[in-house]
Design a protein around this motif. Structure first.
Motif, PDB file in Angstrom:
ATOM      1  N   PRO A 216       0.831  -1.214   0.000  1.00 57.38           N
ATOM      2  CA  PRO A 216       0.000   0.000   0.000  1.00 57.38           C
ATOM      3  C   PRO A 216       0.862   1.260   0.000  1.00 57.38           C
ATOM      4  CG  PRO A 216      -0.723  -1.552   1.672  1.00 57.38           C
ATOM      5  CD  PRO A 216       0.562  -2.074   1.159  1.00 57.38           C
ATOM      6  N   ALA A 217       0.363   2.307  -0.639  1.00 57.88           N
ATOM      7  CA  ALA A 217       1.020   3.615  -0.713  1.00 57.88           C
ATOM      8  C   ALA A 217       2.319   3.564  -1.508  1.00 57.88           C
ATOM      9  CB  ALA A 217       1.299   4.183   0.676  1.00 57.88           C
ATOM     10  N   HIS A 218       2.631   2.408  -2.071  1.00 52.80           N
ATOM     11  CA  HIS A 218       3.837   2.358  -2.889  1.00 52.80           C
ATOM     12  C   HIS A 218       3.614   1.592  -4.182  1.00 52.80           C
ATOM     13  CE1 HIS A 218       7.681   0.913  -4.431  1.00 52.80           C
ATOM     14  NE2 HIS A 218       8.136   2.055  -3.980  1.00 52.80           N
ATOM     15  N   GLY A 219       2.979   0.453  -4.112  1.00 48.18           N
ATOM     16  CA  GLY A 219       2.837  -0.377  -5.297  1.00 48.18           C
ATOM     17  C   GLY A 219       3.801  -1.542  -5.242  1.00 48.18           C
ATOM     18  N   ASP A 258      15.784  -3.868 -12.689  1.00 46.73           N
ATOM     19  CA  ASP A 258      15.683  -2.404 -12.682  1.00 46.73           C
ATOM     20  C   ASP A 258      14.502  -1.889 -11.865  1.00 46.73           C
ATOM     21  OD1 ASP A 258      13.622  -3.190 -14.299  1.00 46.73           O
ATOM     22  OD2 ASP A 258      14.221  -2.003 -16.049  1.00 46.73           O
ATOM     23  N   SER A 259      13.948  -2.745 -11.007  1.00 46.33           N
ATOM     24  CA  SER A 259      12.835  -2.307 -10.160  1.00 46.33           C
ATOM     25  C   SER A 259      13.293  -1.179  -9.238  1.00 46.33           C
ATOM     26  CB  SER A 259      12.313  -3.472  -9.316  1.00 46.33           C
ATOM     27  OG  SER A 259      11.904  -4.550 -10.131  1.00 46.33           O
ATOM     28  N   PRO A 260      12.443  -0.171  -9.000  1.00 47.01           N
ATOM     29  CA  PRO A 260      12.853   0.947  -8.144  1.00 47.01           C
ATOM     30  C   PRO A 260      13.109   0.546  -6.698  1.00 47.01           C
ATOM     31  CG  PRO A 260      10.569   1.199  -8.876  1.00 47.01           C
ATOM     32  CD  PRO A 260      11.122   0.052  -9.612  1.00 47.01           C
ATOM     33  N   LEU A 336       9.751   2.674   2.987  1.00 46.37           N
ATOM     34  CA  LEU A 336       9.612   2.712   1.535  1.00 46.37           C
ATOM     35  C   LEU A 336       9.518   4.152   1.030  1.00 46.37           C
ATOM     36  CD1 LEU A 336       6.927  -0.096   1.128  1.00 46.37           C
ATOM     37  CD2 LEU A 336       9.403  -0.324   0.795  1.00 46.37           C
ATOM     38  N   PRO A 337       9.978   4.396  -0.186  1.00 48.17           N
ATOM     39  CA  PRO A 337       9.774   5.714  -0.778  1.00 48.17           C
ATOM     40  C   PRO A 337       8.334   5.860  -1.269  1.00 48.17           C
ATOM     41  CG  PRO A 337      10.843   4.281  -2.333  1.00 48.17           C
ATOM     42  CD  PRO A 337      10.733   3.493  -1.054  1.00 48.17           C
TER      43      PRO A 337
END
Length: 339
Positions: A216-219, A258-260, A336-337
């Motif tokens: 949640p809030a990030h994906g 390459d996932s953030p 998390l960002p």
């Protein structure tokens, strides 16, 4: 009758210079006290600072790095020795060693700092032991910190089923690959095996899993659950070749992703300070733990179970209570960002 004057002539009385010699000029006095203690402090300090440059003959460098925090025990021993020997030099060397140990071993945040407002993910990692006779009790310990995600290694098919039942509605989403598995509060997607098998190892060896956690809030948060090969002490020294090959394979997988946000949770069978782990810690990082060791559970002396991150920050890591395994579980708070 002997002449007393002749006897006194044969006696060599101390000279005035010898009588008044400074204590530091006498054998065993201040100038020589504590030389061995000072040398030991310098040696321990060199190991702390320069362990990455030790020749890795017979796994020596890996062994020293794994047990690096225990060099701190030399400090009180050396200080007591310096007091007994009344050696200022040895005391100064022991104090310098204490400062060096703090700089090298005190927990440090090593991850990429997240942006504000991204939320937090609680990740629990545990090597449950393939002979675990109490999965329900183990699950209760793992659920205590209210995790969002639990990664398990050494999971046999019967254990996987038992943990799925024990986690129930708390962690309803799960993915299992070989002997590693992920149970999550949030939906999982994109489950795929990660080939970490060293050359020459039986194809049934299957210890890598990649999934995406819908946080949640990030994906999407890419999560790797892994179990690297164990090391064994033999006639040729510490056998690290298979583990190091799996480390290289995992490092290559992470470099290609390459996932953030990428998380790695698993039993890496070495400490973060081991230079053999360089291909992995070049891609993901965590929080160095001076204490909070995870193995063996009966008397932990080393942390080999980790939660690491890229694009996020491992804010806090703690061990949980004992289970029916020979490892202690690890719980990590990952910031998390913003998604």
């Amino acid at each position: 009758m002997p002449d007393p004057r002749a006897r006194s002539a044969r006696v060599r009385w101390p000279s005035a210079r010898a009588k008044h010699a400074a204590p530091s000029d006498r054998p065993g006095t201040a100038s020589r006290r504590g030389r061995v203690l000072t040398a030991l402090a310098v040696l321990a300090g060199c190991l702390l600072v320069g362990h990455r440059w030790l020749p890795d003959v017979g796994g020596l460098a890996s062994l020293v790095a794994t047990f690096l925090p225990w060099l701190g025990l030399a400090v009180p021993v050396l200080l007591v020795g310096a007091a007994v020997r009344r050696s200022v030099t040895a005391a100064a060397a022991a104090t310098a060693l204490a400062v060096t140990w703090v700089v090298v071993c005190v927990p440090l945040p090593l991850g990429v700092q997240p942006g504000p407002g991204g939320g937090q993910l609680v990740v629990v990692q545990h090597n449950v032991g393939d002979t675990n006779a109490d999965p329900a009790g183990t699950a209760a310990v793992l659920l205590a910190p209210e995790p969002d995600v639990v990664t398990l290694v050494e999971v046999t098919p019967p254990l996987a089923a038992a943990f799925t039942e024990a986690f129930g509605d708390e962690l309803p989403h799960q993915a299992v690959q070989g002997t590693v598995g992920v149970w999550s509060r949030h939906p999982l997607g994109g489950a795929a095996p990660v080939d970490l098998r060293p050359a020459g190892v039986d194809p049934s060896w299957d210890r890598g899993l990649r999934v995406t956690v819908d946080a949640p809030a990030h994906g999407g948060v890419r999560l790797y659950a892994v179990h690297l090969p164990s090391v064994r002490l033999g006639p040729a020294g510490l056998g690290t070749a298979a583990r190091d090959e799996s480390i290289a394979r995992l490092g290559a997988e992470l470099a290609a992703d390459d996932s953030p946000v990428v998380l790695v949770a698993g039993d890496l069978n070495t400490a973060l300070d081991d230079r053999a782990l360089a291909p992995v810690v070049a891609e993901v990082a965590g929080r160095r733990q001076t204490f909070g060791f995870t193995f063996p559970a009966s008397a932990p002396v080393v942390r080999i179970d980790h939660v690491l991150a890229r694009g996020a920050s491992v804010e806090r890591v703690a061990t949980l209570g004992r289970t029916a395994s020979d490892h202690l579980p690890v719980a990590a708070e990952v910031a998390l960002p913003r998604g």
